[in-house]
Design an enzyme around this catalytic site. Structure first.
Site, PDB file in Angstrom:
ATOM      1  N   ARG A 248       4.197 -10.149  -3.231  1.00  0.00           N
ATOM      2  CA  ARG A 248       2.864 -10.876  -3.481  1.00  0.00           C
ATOM      3  C   ARG A 248       2.272  -9.471  -4.407  1.00  0.00           C
ATOM      4  O   ARG A 248       1.624  -8.358  -4.737  1.00  0.00           O
ATOM      5  CB  ARG A 248       2.127  -9.697  -2.199  1.00  0.00           C
ATOM      6  CG  ARG A 248       1.002 -10.089  -1.617  1.00  0.00           C
ATOM      7  CD  ARG A 248       0.348  -8.116  -1.264  1.00  0.00           C
ATOM      8  NE  ARG A 248      -0.095  -7.836  -3.273  1.00  0.00           N
ATOM      9  CZ  ARG A 248      -0.864  -7.005  -3.131  1.00  0.00           C
ATOM     10  NH1 ARG A 248      -0.856  -6.343  -2.428  1.00  0.00           N
ATOM     11  NH2 ARG A 248      -0.948  -6.662  -4.565  1.00  0.00           N
ATOM     12  N   LYS A 266       1.610  -1.899 -14.901  1.00  0.00           N
ATOM     13  CA  LYS A 266       1.014  -0.554 -14.507  1.00  0.00           C
ATOM     14  C   LYS A 266       1.813   0.632 -14.816  1.00  0.00           C
ATOM     15  O   LYS A 266       1.078   1.792 -15.539  1.00  0.00           O
ATOM     16  CB  LYS A 266       1.855  -0.404 -12.943  1.00  0.00           C
ATOM     17  CG  LYS A 266       1.582  -1.514 -12.207  1.00  0.00           C
ATOM     18  CD  LYS A 266       0.067  -1.047 -10.789  1.00  0.00           C
ATOM     19  CE  LYS A 266      -0.490  -1.598 -10.530  1.00  0.00           C
ATOM     20  NZ  LYS A 266      -2.293  -1.216 -10.060  1.00  0.00           N
ATOM     21  N   GLU A 338       5.174  -1.208  -5.371  1.00  0.00           N
ATOM     22  CA  GLU A 338       3.243  -2.116  -5.886  1.00  0.00           C
ATOM     23  C   GLU A 338       4.567  -3.651  -5.844  1.00  0.00           C
ATOM     24  O   GLU A 338       5.337  -3.758  -5.868  1.00  0.00           O
ATOM     25  CB  GLU A 338       4.065  -2.189  -7.372  1.00  0.00           C
ATOM     26  CG  GLU A 338       2.185  -2.555  -8.292  1.00  0.00           C
ATOM     27  CD  GLU A 338       1.490  -2.175  -8.044  1.00  0.00           C
ATOM     28  OE1 GLU A 338       1.792  -0.495  -8.286  1.00  0.00           O
ATOM     29  OE2 GLU A 338       0.655  -1.967  -7.608  1.00  0.00           O
ATOM     30  N   ASP A 339       3.411  -4.077  -5.165  1.00  0.00           N
ATOM     31  CA  ASP A 339       2.772  -5.730  -4.674  1.00  0.00           C
ATOM     32  C   ASP A 339       4.326  -6.017  -3.790  1.00  0.00           C
ATOM     33  O   ASP A 339       5.006  -7.356  -3.904  1.00  0.00           O
ATOM     34  CB  ASP A 339       2.649  -6.097  -5.750  1.00  0.00           C
ATOM     35  CG  ASP A 339       1.126  -5.830  -6.827  1.00  0.00           C
ATOM     36  OD1 ASP A 339       0.813  -5.459  -6.031  1.00  0.00           O
ATOM     37  OD2 ASP A 339       1.198  -6.599  -7.442  1.00  0.00           O
ATOM     38  N   ASP A 362      -0.136  -0.198  -3.329  1.00  0.00           N
ATOM     39  CA  ASP A 362      -1.064  -1.003  -3.026  1.00  0.00           C
ATOM     40  C   ASP A 362      -1.974   0.231  -1.349  1.00  0.00           C
ATOM     41  O   ASP A 362      -3.174   0.158  -0.974  1.00  0.00           O
ATOM     42  CB  ASP A 362      -0.658  -2.081  -2.693  1.00  0.00           C
ATOM     43  CG  ASP A 362      -0.186  -2.844  -3.902  1.00  0.00           C
ATOM     44  OD1 ASP A 362      -0.806  -3.189  -4.779  1.00  0.00           O
ATOM     45  OD2 ASP A 362       0.987  -2.549  -3.928  1.00  0.00           O
ATOM     46  N   ASN A 503      -7.047  -9.335  -6.285  1.00  0.00           N
ATOM     47  CA  ASN A 503      -7.276  -9.365  -7.698  1.00  0.00           C
ATOM     48  C   ASN A 503      -6.136 -10.541  -7.546  1.00  0.00           C
ATOM     49  O   ASN A 503      -5.493 -10.903  -6.804  1.00  0.00           O
ATOM     50  CB  ASN A 503      -6.664  -7.932  -8.066  1.00  0.00           C
ATOM     51  CG  ASN A 503      -7.740  -6.846  -8.155  1.00  0.00           C
ATOM     52  OD1 ASN A 503      -8.287  -7.254  -8.478  1.00  0.00           O
ATOM     53  ND2 ASN A 503      -6.804  -6.337  -7.636  1.00  0.00           N
TER      54      ASN A 503
HETATM   55  O1  LIG Z   1      -2.662  -4.123  -9.726  1.00  0.00           O
HETATM   56  C1  LIG Z   1      -3.987  -4.262  -9.916  1.00  0.00           C
HETATM   57  O2  LIG Z   1      -4.629  -4.485 -10.039  1.00  0.00           O
HETATM   58  C2  LIG Z   1      -4.420  -3.906  -8.585  1.00  0.00           C
HETATM   59  C3  LIG Z   1      -3.358  -3.805  -7.740  1.00  0.00           C
HETATM   60  O3  LIG Z   1      -2.115  -2.745  -6.918  1.00  0.00           O
HETATM   61  C4  LIG Z   1      -3.563  -5.066  -6.468  1.00  0.00           C
HETATM   62  O4  LIG Z   1      -3.620  -6.442  -6.380  1.00  0.00           O
HETATM   63  O5  LIG Z   1      -1.695  -4.939  -6.022  1.00  0.00           O
HETATM   64 MG   LIG Z   2      -0.647  -3.967  -6.738  1.00  0.00          MG
END
Ligand SMILES: O=C([O-])CC(=O)C(=O)O
Ligand SMILES: [Mg+2]
Length: 647
Positions: A248, A266, A338-339, A362, A503
């Site tokens: 994701r 990041k 992350e994601d 997240d 985003n």
């Molecule tokens: O990455 C970003 O801008 C913020 C975030 O963690 C996402 O949208 O998954």
């Molecule tokens: Mg993220």
């Protein structure tokens, strides 16, 4: 301060700020060796090698031993080297403390191609002589400041954001310190280049734009060998890992292995915004396949061409990874998830939060930043959090994460049970308002939000019936806040708070322009990805950016510098409050509920200090004794990208 292979040497050596000499550092027994490989000793013959000693501008070397092939450096000398890069000291393994060791640093042609040490035209005449650089560079010597000027012009000449991104990545691969200096000095301008929204497009096209691989790839092929894979990474003293499985990526869905752009982006913010040394940062992508048909059929796709592994196969790979990380880097390495897709994100956090230092950006990072914005917004709209009613579109990681942190804060402020604090918070998912009659079919993370109410399908109807004061978009659905929706929430509130958090920009629930014009200039608006200022009815509105980038760099710094071993919700609340406190009167007057990113390093230090203070209070911090002034300590720990002098 003496180093060789960048900061890794400093921290492996047990370096500590002289005023914060921990037990681990006292065990350092040196001597340490710094060997500089020269053209004549590259083949293994050390004769003729020179010592490359590196000093930071603020901390001159005590002693220079440039006449010997190997420099022996005792621990006191290292520890007197000043506070920069100190906070990784106790990550060193026992071996590093007892065995004299050496690190080779190339000179000459190879030095120019080592991004950790390369300074390009900033190499001085003396350095050019000492390090076999004569003739390898044009004769002019220019300082780093001038290089920054030149590079920002270079980046600005590109009109296409992706080209700017590639220019930045190219610089990172060539000259790391210049990359970070440029990013820090032009943070407002370059954040949208190395981060959202451009990083989203970069991930979509990752296979075709990348020449140099970045980060570490762990695929199903590496099952059973993850320890070995971690050992292949050149840096040993890792403090932060950002890991994704690419399922994701932002609101763009499953990008498989090409999600690597996210951990890389990041972590460059961890360094630029939070001052964590680049060599202590490790981006990782776990590749278990992808369900993205387009990628599966793309001959340039860089990942495993198979559908995603799930269930036991997935869990086993992740477990091997989590165990290998702990075994390799110890229990104080921060692992930022992350994601990941919802189903795995919640499960992984739950499974590892009590055994590892894990943080889901997240779920938790976004929650902390949004809570900060809401606390700040109260100054503009009045009342306490408990007086407001919240409606979310999107009930995944960000939505439920934010909702839960708001409820936790309300519960602490008002002394009501968490269940009661949740009652003013409503969530809408793809099937409509989450209500109790749906409880049986809801995923576990949605269940706490299934309040008593008749079913409502459409968002606009939910707005009209729930009458929220705050509308939050975490749906990944671009333009889901229609004119009708924004008008509905604006008809209920004098100053509706509207947060479009998805985003990149294409997925934002509404644009800044839509929010301001449809609310007739009354909305207090912030978005996950940046929007430019908007002129409406003769007035200029500056939208804020509610992005977890405000929190995770300072949050991580706070954990690292205090040696914190577990993430607790109270640390997230501490970070929120620290950020909210940074919104100035001047910001409020512009309708902003977040401070600008310009001062983010100072803000990160303050967030780090509050997080560390809370960790000490909760007994989660292991770095003892607790530094007296945590803000100063945080600042002293931060990496700065000024060039070192090589002698
Ligand atoms: O990455 C970003 O801008 C913020 C975030 O963690 C996402 O949208 O998954
Ligand atoms: Mg993220």
């Amino acid at each position: 301060m003496i180093s060789s292979k960048g900061c890794a040497f400093l921290s492996n050596s047990g370096l500590g700020g002289s005023s914060n000499f921990s037990g681990a550092q006292r065990r350092v027994s040196g001597p340490f060796r710094v060997v500089c490989m020269t053209p004549s000793n590259r083949g293994g013959d050390k004769s003729g090698s020179v010592v490359m000693e590196i000093e930071t501008p603020s901390t001159p070397l005590k002693e220079i031993r440039s006449d010997s092939a190997v420099a022996d450096v005792d621990d006191n000398e290292i520890s007197s080297g000043g506070p920069q890069d100190v906070y990784g000291e106790d990550r060193a393994t026992e071996d590093h403390f007892v065995t004299p060791w050496s690190v080779s640093v190339a000179s000459g042609y190879t030095l120019l191609r080592d991004p950790h040490f390369n300074k390009g035209l900033a190499f001085t005449e003396k350095e050019r002589d000492a390090h076999y650089l004569r003739g390898l560079l044009p004769p002019t010597v220019i300082p780093q400041e001038t290089q920054v000027k030149k590079m920002i012009q270079h980046v600005r000449q590109y009109q296409v954001p992706l080209q700017k991104y590639m220019a930045m990545m190219d610089l990172q691969e060539r000259n790391e310190r210049l990359f970070y200096k440029l990013l820090i000095d032009h943070v407002e301008e370059l954040l949208p280049v190395v981060y959202t929204p451009t990083v989203g497009e970069a991930c979509q096209k990752y296979g075709s734009i990348f020449i140099h691989p970045q980060g570490l790839y762990i695929s199903l092929k590496e099952k059973g060998k993850i320890l070995e894979v971690l050992r292949n990474w050149p840096e040993k003293n890792i403090q932060v890992i950002v890991v994704t499985d690419g399922e994701r990526i932002l609101g763009l869905g499953d990008l498989g292995c090409q999600g690597m752009g996210i951990p890389v982006g990041k972590l460059s913010l961890y360094t630029a915004l939070g001052g964590v040394r680049p060599s202590a940062c490790l981006p990782i992508t776990i590749d278990v396949g992808t369900n993205n048909e387009k990628l599966l059929n793309d001959e340039l796709y860089i990942g495993l061409k198979q559908r995603r592994a799930t269930g036991q196969e997935y869990a086993e790979l992740m477990h091997e990874f989590m165990s290998a990380v702990k075994q390799t880097y110890g229990e104080k390495v921060l692992i930022q998830f992350e994601d990941f897709a919802n189903h795995n994100a919640f499960d992984l956090l739950e499974k590892y939060r009590s055994t590892h230092l894990v943080f889901n950006d997240d779920i938790q990072g976004t929650a902390s930043v949004v809570l900060a914005g809401l606390v700040a917004a109260l100054k503009l709209v009045g009342g306490n959090l408990a007086d407001h009613r919240f409606l979310f579109l999107g009930a995944g990681e960000a939505g439920t994460g934010i909702a839960e942190l708001i409820a936790l804060e309300i519960s602490k402020q008002t002394n009501v049970p968490l269940e009661e604090a949740r009652m003013n918070i409503w969530l809408v998912d793809s099937k409509g308002l989450i209500v109790s009659s749906r409880k049986g079919s809801l995923q576990h993370f949605k269940k706490p939000w299934a309040h008593e109410h008749e079913p409502v399908k459409k968002l606009v109807d939910a707005v009209n019936q729930i009458k929220p004061t705050v509308l939050i978009g975490t749906s990944g659905q671009g333009r889901a806040f229609t004119k009708e929706v924004v008008e509905a929430v604006s008809s209920i509130n004098e100053k509706p708070i509207i947060l479009s958090l998805s985003n990149p920009t294409s997925q934002s629930e509404c644009t800044a322009e839509e929010a301001y014009s449809w609310s007739q200039g009354r909305a207090i608006f912030a978005s996950g990805s940046p929007f430019p200022p908007v002129e409406y009815a003769g007035k200029v509105f500056v939208p804020g950016q509610a992005n977890n980038a405000y929190i995770f760099p300072g949050f991580g710094l706070g954990l690292i510098m205090s040696g914190t071993i577990r993430v607790h919700d109270d640390l997230l609340l501490a970070a929120s409050k620290a950020l909210a406190a940074e919104v100035s009167q001047e910001n409020f007057e512009k309708g902003l509920i977040f401070p600008p990113f310009t001062n983010i390093r100072k803000i990160s230090a303050k967030i780090a200090a509050k997080v560390a203070a809370k960790a000490y209070e909760l007994g989660l911090a292991t770095r003892l004794p607790q530094p007296k002034n945590l803000v100063e300590f945080a600042e002293s720990c931060m990496y700065t990208p000024a060039y070192r002098n090589y002698r």
